[in-house]
Design an enzyme around this catalytic site. Structure first.
Site, mmCIF file in Angstrom:
data_model
loop_
_atom_site.group_PDB
_atom_site.id
_atom_site.type_symbol
_atom_site.label_atom_id
_atom_site.label_comp_id
_atom_site.label_asym_id
_atom_site.label_seq_id
_atom_site.Cartn_x
_atom_site.Cartn_y
_atom_site.Cartn_z
ATOM 1 N N ASN A 80 0.605 -0.618 -0.051
ATOM 2 C CA ASN A 80 0.050 -0.521 -0.130
ATOM 3 C C ASN A 80 0.868 1.247 -0.451
ATOM 4 O O ASN A 80 1.970 0.625 0.193
ATOM 5 C CB ASN A 80 -0.657 -0.105 1.221
ATOM 6 N N HIS A 110 23.620 1.161 10.488
ATOM 7 C CA HIS A 110 24.991 2.335 10.308
ATOM 8 C C HIS A 110 25.630 1.157 11.242
ATOM 9 O O HIS A 110 24.888 0.121 12.192
ATOM 10 C CB HIS A 110 24.647 3.303 10.684
ATOM 11 N N GLY A 137 -0.685 -1.017 8.568
ATOM 12 C CA GLY A 137 0.010 0.288 8.698
ATOM 13 C C GLY A 137 1.166 0.352 9.474
ATOM 14 O O GLY A 137 1.215 0.566 10.805
ATOM 15 N N LYS A 161 13.077 -8.952 15.788
ATOM 16 C CA LYS A 161 13.327 -10.391 15.796
ATOM 17 C C LYS A 161 12.587 -11.029 14.758
ATOM 18 O O LYS A 161 11.166 -11.225 14.318
ATOM 19 C CB LYS A 161 13.268 -11.244 17.067
ATOM 20 N N ARG A 175 6.149 -8.060 19.532
ATOM 21 C CA ARG A 175 6.445 -9.420 21.287
ATOM 22 C C ARG A 175 5.069 -10.240 20.433
ATOM 23 O O ARG A 175 3.679 -10.287 20.136
ATOM 24 C CB ARG A 175 5.973 -9.364 22.388
#
Length: 183
Positions: A80, A110, A137, A161, A175
């Site tokens: 989207n 970085h 979104g 993760k 989570r």
């Protein structure tokens, strides 16, 4: 080895190298044209910009990316409006994936050392989104993660993760929700 090859090999590279600047400028030229063209021309520009655009896959403008060539978008997948994909390493998006507005996918990281960071040292790690995933979104996917098949990433989640297949994740940092809990 060139900085481009180092980047693709997930080795530290100089993100300000002239060869990389030239590639980013070429990609920016294409995505800017894509963002302002009529629908008929957009597919042609997307095919020129991204590495792989399967049948029925589409990205809604506005869209921004680093290089474009490292993005693979699978059969029938949809991104989207407002997406930002920093594809310094491959971003592989499987089939039947739905990505909500303003999602950000980062492969570039970085250096943590300030002197190295100011010198332009960067590393890029691939991001993989397996088939039939839904990303809400405003979610942010960080370098090196994999979202497993049929997983759901809730709106605004920051995914740092890997997400197992079929899991639902929310929050910052993301989570896993219990199986019966709603998003």
């Amino acid at each position: 080895m060139t900085d481009y090859q180092l980047m693709i090999d997930s080795q530290p590279y100089d993100c300000m190298a002239p060869e990389l600047n030239a590639l980013r400028k070429a990609a920016a030229n294409l995505y800017r044209r894509f963002n302002r063209e009529e629908e008929d021309e957009q597919r042609i520009l997307l095919q020129a910009l991204v590495g792989e655009l399967a049948e029925g896959a589409f990205i809604c403008p506005p869209f921004q990316c680093s290089y474009g060539r490292h993005i693979s978008l699978g059969l029938g997948s949809f991104i989207n409006m407002g997406a930002t994909l920093l594809d310094n390493a491959p971003i592989r998006i499987g089939a039947g994936v739905m990505i909500g507005p303003n999602v950000q996918i980062y492969t570039a990281a970085h250096a943590l050392d300030a002197d190295e960071r100011l010198a332009g040292v960067e590393t890029a790690l691939p991001v993989t989104i397996e088939d039939r995933v839904w990303i809400g979104g405003g979610a942010i996917l960080l370098p090196g993660i994999t979202i497993g098949r049929e997983a759901i990433v809730g709106a605004g989640a920051v995914v740092s993760k890997d997400v197992p297949a079929g899991a639902r994740v929310v929050g910052n940092p993301a989570r896993i929700l219990p199986p019966k809990q709603r998003l």
